[in-house]
Design a protein around this motif. Structure first.
Motif, PDB file in Angstrom:
ATOM      1  N   LEU A  86       7.972  -4.601  11.493  1.00 16.69           N
ATOM      2  CA  LEU A  86       8.960  -3.559  11.209  1.00 16.69           C
ATOM      3  C   LEU A  86       8.770  -2.374  12.157  1.00 16.69           C
ATOM      4  CD1 LEU A  86      11.269  -2.475   9.486  1.00 16.69           C
ATOM      5  CD2 LEU A  86       9.556  -1.642   7.861  1.00 16.69           C
ATOM      6  N   GLU A  87       7.533  -1.966  12.374  1.00 17.08           N
ATOM      7  CA  GLU A  87       7.263  -0.872  13.305  1.00 17.08           C
ATOM      8  C   GLU A  87       7.728  -1.226  14.716  1.00 17.08           C
ATOM      9  OE1 GLU A  87       3.068  -0.225  12.814  1.00 17.08           O
ATOM     10  OE2 GLU A  87       3.342   0.807  10.904  1.00 17.08           O
ATOM     11  N   LEU A 109      10.146  -3.366  15.514  1.00 17.08           N
ATOM     12  CA  LEU A 109      11.605  -3.369  15.522  1.00 17.08           C
ATOM     13  C   LEU A 109      12.157  -1.946  15.604  1.00 17.08           C
ATOM     14  CD1 LEU A 109      12.332  -6.169  12.894  1.00 17.08           C
ATOM     15  CD2 LEU A 109      12.680  -6.283  15.374  1.00 17.08           C
ATOM     16  N   ARG A 110      11.514  -1.031  14.910  1.00 16.46           N
ATOM     17  CA  ARG A 110      11.951   0.371  14.982  1.00 16.46           C
ATOM     18  C   ARG A 110      11.739   0.929  16.389  1.00 16.46           C
ATOM     19  NH1 ARG A 110       9.756   2.602   9.190  1.00 16.46           N
ATOM     20  NH2 ARG A 110      11.531   1.859   7.984  1.00 16.46           N
ATOM     21  N   TYR A 111      10.616   0.593  16.983  1.00 14.45           N
ATOM     22  CA  TYR A 111      10.332   1.029  18.349  1.00 14.45           C
ATOM     23  C   TYR A 111      11.410   0.509  19.299  1.00 14.45           C
ATOM     24  CZ  TYR A 111       8.107   1.048  22.938  1.00 14.45           C
ATOM     25  OH  TYR A 111       7.855   1.202  24.270  1.00 14.45           O
ATOM     26  N   LYS A 112      11.729  -0.781  19.201  1.00 11.42           N
ATOM     27  CA  LYS A 112      12.741  -1.380  20.082  1.00 11.42           C
ATOM     28  C   LYS A 112      14.115  -0.745  19.837  1.00 11.42           C
ATOM     29  CE  LYS A 112      12.134  -4.293  22.659  1.00 11.42           C
ATOM     30  NZ  LYS A 112      11.874  -4.116  24.088  1.00 11.42           N
ATOM     31  N   THR A 139       0.856  -1.176   0.000  1.00  7.33           N
ATOM     32  CA  THR A 139       0.000   0.000   0.000  1.00  7.33           C
ATOM     33  C   THR A 139       0.893   1.226   0.000  1.00  7.33           C
ATOM     34  OG1 THR A 139      -0.048   0.077   2.390  1.00  7.33           O
ATOM     35  CG2 THR A 139      -1.795  -1.204   1.320  1.00  7.33           C
ATOM     36  N   PRO A 140       0.363   2.411  -0.310  1.00  6.00           N
ATOM     37  CA  PRO A 140       1.217   3.592  -0.283  1.00  6.00           C
ATOM     38  C   PRO A 140       1.956   3.754   1.043  1.00  6.00           C
ATOM     39  CG  PRO A 140      -0.861   4.126  -1.306  1.00  6.00           C
ATOM     40  CD  PRO A 140      -0.962   2.709  -0.780  1.00  6.00           C
ATOM     41  N   ALA A 141       1.303   3.473   2.150  1.00  7.04           N
ATOM     42  CA  ALA A 141       1.960   3.628   3.447  1.00  7.04           C
ATOM     43  C   ALA A 141       3.091   2.620   3.605  1.00  7.04           C
ATOM     44  CB  ALA A 141       0.955   3.466   4.575  1.00  7.04           C
ATOM     45  N   SER A 142       2.850   1.366   3.227  1.00  3.08           N
ATOM     46  CA  SER A 142       3.890   0.373   3.437  1.00  3.08           C
ATOM     47  C   SER A 142       4.988   0.480   2.396  1.00  3.08           C
ATOM     48  CB  SER A 142       3.304  -1.042   3.458  1.00  3.08           C
ATOM     49  OG  SER A 142       2.731  -1.369   2.225  1.00  3.08           O
ATOM     50  N   SER A 143       4.706   1.012   1.212  1.00  3.35           N
ATOM     51  CA  SER A 143       5.767   1.159   0.224  1.00  3.35           C
ATOM     52  C   SER A 143       6.777   2.182   0.696  1.00  3.35           C
ATOM     53  CB  SER A 143       5.203   1.541  -1.143  1.00  3.35           C
ATOM     54  OG  SER A 143       4.586   2.805  -1.084  1.00  3.35           O
TER      55      SER A 143
END
Length: 116
Positions: free
Chosen positions: A100-101, A103-106, A72-76
């Protein structure tokens, strides 16, 4: 390709041409013209149709037989370039995005702790 796909999508949601017209901001006559092949939706209308039915414009135009893009546009924007769009489902792509979100948070937490 637009006429057949638009009509099939409209019928799958059990909408009249008038109801669809209201949703995409065109008249019933316009919807009828699109479905009969007598009219072609402009770019903005084509995008509203795609958004309403959650399909890609490429699908409406017959450029692909996949109704929606995996990314989707957001995930691309997440640069998920490593995904093979043909082999994962939209649900799997959404799950990968959530991971992925996380992992970024961690990673932010670890960086914050290292800075202290």
């Amino acid at each position: 390709m637009i006429p057949q796909r638009l009509k099939a999508l409209r019928k799958s949601k059990q909408l009249t041409q008038e109801q669809l017209g209201k949703e995409i901001n065109v008249t019933k006559v316009s919807v009828s013209g699109y479905e009969n092949g007598n009219r072609t939706p402009d770019t903005a209308t084509l995008q509203r149709i795609a958004d309403f039915f959650a399909v890609s414009v490429d699908y409406l135009l017959g450029r692909t037989d996949k109704p929606t893009s995996i990314l989707t546009p957001a995930s691309s924007q997440e640069n998920l370039f490593f995904l093979d769009e043909e082999s994962i489902t939209p649900e799997e792509a959404e799950e990968l995005k959530k991971h992925l979100e996380f992992l970024r948070y961690k990673a932010k937490e670890v960086n914050r702790e290292e800075m202290e």
